[in-house]
Write an enzyme that holds these catalytic residues in place. Structure first.
Site, PDB file in Angstrom:
ATOM      1  N   ASP A 106       0.813  -1.221   0.000  1.00 19.49           N
ATOM      2  CA  ASP A 106       0.000   0.000   0.000  1.00 19.49           C
ATOM      3  C   ASP A 106       0.845   1.267   0.000  1.00 19.49           C
ATOM      4  O   ASP A 106       2.059   1.224   0.210  1.00 19.49           O
ATOM      5  CB  ASP A 106      -0.956  -0.006   1.210  1.00 19.49           C
ATOM      6  CG  ASP A 106      -0.297  -0.517   2.489  1.00 19.49           C
ATOM      7  OD1 ASP A 106       0.934  -0.419   2.606  1.00 19.49           O
ATOM      8  OD2 ASP A 106      -1.018  -1.010   3.366  1.00 19.49           O
ATOM      9  N   HIS A 117      -6.845  -5.450  10.104  1.00 17.30           N
ATOM     10  CA  HIS A 117      -6.627  -5.161   8.679  1.00 17.30           C
ATOM     11  C   HIS A 117      -5.338  -5.807   8.169  1.00 17.30           C
ATOM     12  O   HIS A 117      -4.393  -6.034   8.929  1.00 17.30           O
ATOM     13  CB  HIS A 117      -6.661  -3.648   8.373  1.00 17.30           C
ATOM     14  CG  HIS A 117      -5.486  -2.849   8.834  1.00 17.30           C
ATOM     15  ND1 HIS A 117      -5.570  -1.495   9.107  1.00 17.30           N
ATOM     16  CD2 HIS A 117      -4.193  -3.170   9.053  1.00 17.30           C
ATOM     17  CE1 HIS A 117      -4.390  -1.042   9.459  1.00 17.30           C
ATOM     18  NE2 HIS A 117      -3.538  -2.037   9.441  1.00 17.30           N
ATOM     19  N   GLU A 130      -9.429  -2.329   5.493  1.00 17.47           N
ATOM     20  CA  GLU A 130     -10.043  -2.128   6.804  1.00 17.47           C
ATOM     21  C   GLU A 130     -11.257  -3.056   6.956  1.00 17.47           C
ATOM     22  O   GLU A 130     -11.757  -3.602   5.962  1.00 17.47           O
ATOM     23  CB  GLU A 130     -10.469  -0.664   6.937  1.00 17.47           C
ATOM     24  CG  GLU A 130      -9.313   0.334   6.831  1.00 17.47           C
ATOM     25  CD  GLU A 130      -8.445   0.404   8.097  1.00 17.47           C
ATOM     26  OE1 GLU A 130      -8.249  -0.637   8.759  1.00 17.47           O
ATOM     27  OE2 GLU A 130      -7.938   1.492   8.394  1.00 17.47           O
ATOM     28  N   ASN A 153      -7.011  -3.703  14.340  1.00 23.19           N
ATOM     29  CA  ASN A 153      -8.406  -3.984  13.983  1.00 23.19           C
ATOM     30  C   ASN A 153      -8.526  -5.143  12.986  1.00 23.19           C
ATOM     31  O   ASN A 153      -9.589  -5.364  12.431  1.00 23.19           O
ATOM     32  CB  ASN A 153      -9.063  -2.723  13.397  1.00 23.19           C
ATOM     33  CG  ASN A 153      -8.403  -2.275  12.100  1.00 23.19           C
ATOM     34  OD1 ASN A 153      -7.456  -2.905  11.627  1.00 23.19           O
ATOM     35  ND2 ASN A 153      -8.892  -1.203  11.513  1.00 23.19           N
TER      36      ASN A 153
HETATM   37  P1  PGA Z   1       2.603  -2.038  12.564  1.00 23.62           P
HETATM   38  O1  PGA Z   1       1.489  -1.991  11.424  1.00 23.62           O
HETATM   39  O2  PGA Z   1       3.608  -3.042  12.147  1.00 23.62           O
HETATM   40  O3  PGA Z   1       3.171  -0.633  12.590  1.00 23.62           O
HETATM   41  O4  PGA Z   1       1.910  -2.411  13.822  1.00 23.62           O
HETATM   42  C1  PGA Z   1       0.901  -3.178  10.977  1.00 23.62           C
HETATM   43  C2  PGA Z   1      -0.309  -2.881  10.133  1.00 23.62           C
HETATM   44  O5  PGA Z   1      -1.033  -1.922  10.409  1.00 23.62           O
HETATM   45  O6  PGA Z   1      -0.542  -3.655   9.181  1.00 23.62           O
END
Ligand code: PGA
Length: 270
Positions: free
Chosen positions: A67, A138, A143, A136
């Site tokens: 992304d 994702h 999302e 959450n």
């Molecule tokens: P993080 O992000 O490694 O900074 O916790 C993971 C994500 O949101 O996919």
């Protein structure tokens, strides 16, 4: 799903990097799907060190990141392009043409998303997809309530995701709320998926992904449909798993024991 539990975040990241190196040894020109986020920083440090030691070739693979924020040019310090250059690409010298991310500053982001999806297909799809997981549930920026059949497109980030990302931005900077993300359908087509989760903040999302229902409410639960998905986590991220004993019996200390016949029941020669 294969669930591998390691004592701490460092060991989990090391194992993740080891598996990427193994993929590059088996197929130096593999197509990798890469992820950003704090969880991946030690993985890329270990991968860059492995390339520097000559354990694998770091210049032949092609990668597609999951992304990018809409509106950020690649030279913006908070863009994921910039993150990837800083944490991996510059260190290993991957040619720029092989290091792909959606262009956050494309004039038509929806068209950029379609182009990116087509580019992945043109490279023959993803051999190994690396994933993190949001609090959450994702994956990428898919999302909750994302279609489990989705393709690369623009998504609006939840308030929680924007807040979780705020730590990477300055106090006067607005955190972007739109992103171009690879779809869940695209992720499910990868030949192998490797998700790394570390820290207690991920425990609930990990339990929902592995043991909850297949549901768009937890986008990562779509990996239950992936024929070759491995979840690597540390003790803290594994803390809410109900069947933890089972996973640790199957893969003690995150290992892959050889398959042997039960004692006393070995085949005898006739
Ligand atoms: P993080 O992000 O490694 O900074 O916790 C993971 C994500 O949101 O996919």
């Amino acid at each position: 799903m294969k669930i591998l539990i390691f004592p701490d975040a460092e060991a989990a990241a090391r194992e993740t990097a080891r598996r990427i190196v193994a993929q590059l040894v088996a197929k130096p020109d593999a197509v990798l799907g890469l992820a950003t986020g704090g969880t991946m920083e030690p993985v890329y440090a270990a991968l860059a060190a492995a390339v520097a030691r000559g354990d694998c070739d770091g210049r032949r693979f092609t990668s597609f990141n999951l992304d990018e924020y809409v509106g950020l040019a690649g030279d913006h310090p908070q863009s994921y392009r910039h993150y990837m250059n800083r944490h991996l690409f510059d260190a290993i010298g991957l040619p720029a043409a092989q290091a792909r991310l959606p262009r956050g500053d494309a004039p038509d982001p929806a068209e950029e998303a379609r182009r990116y999806e087509a580019e992945i297909a043109a490279e023959g799809g993803i051999d190994l997809q690396l994933l993190g997981i949001g609090n959450n549930g994702h994956i990428g920026f898919n999302e909750p309530t994302s279609s489990l059949a989705s393709r690369t497109r623009i998504k609006t980030l939840t308030r929680g995701t924007v807040e979780a990302n705020r730590r990477f931005f300055g106090p006067d900077e607005q955190v972007p709320s739109l992103a171009i993300t690879i779809g869940i359908g695209t992720i499910l087509e990868s030949r192998e998926a490797l998700l790394l989760a570390t820290g207690g903040a991920k425990a609930e999302a990990v339990a929902a992904m592995v043991e909850g229902p297949l549901s768009a409410a937890c986008p990562a639960s779509a990996l239950q449909m992936h024929p070759r998905a491995t979840v690597i986590c540390d003790e803290e991220a594994a803390a809410r798993l109900q069947l933890r004993d089972y996973y640790e019996t199957v893969h003690p200390g995150g290992t892959e024991p050889a398959i042997t016949a039960p004692k006393g029941l070995e085949r005898t020669r006739t």
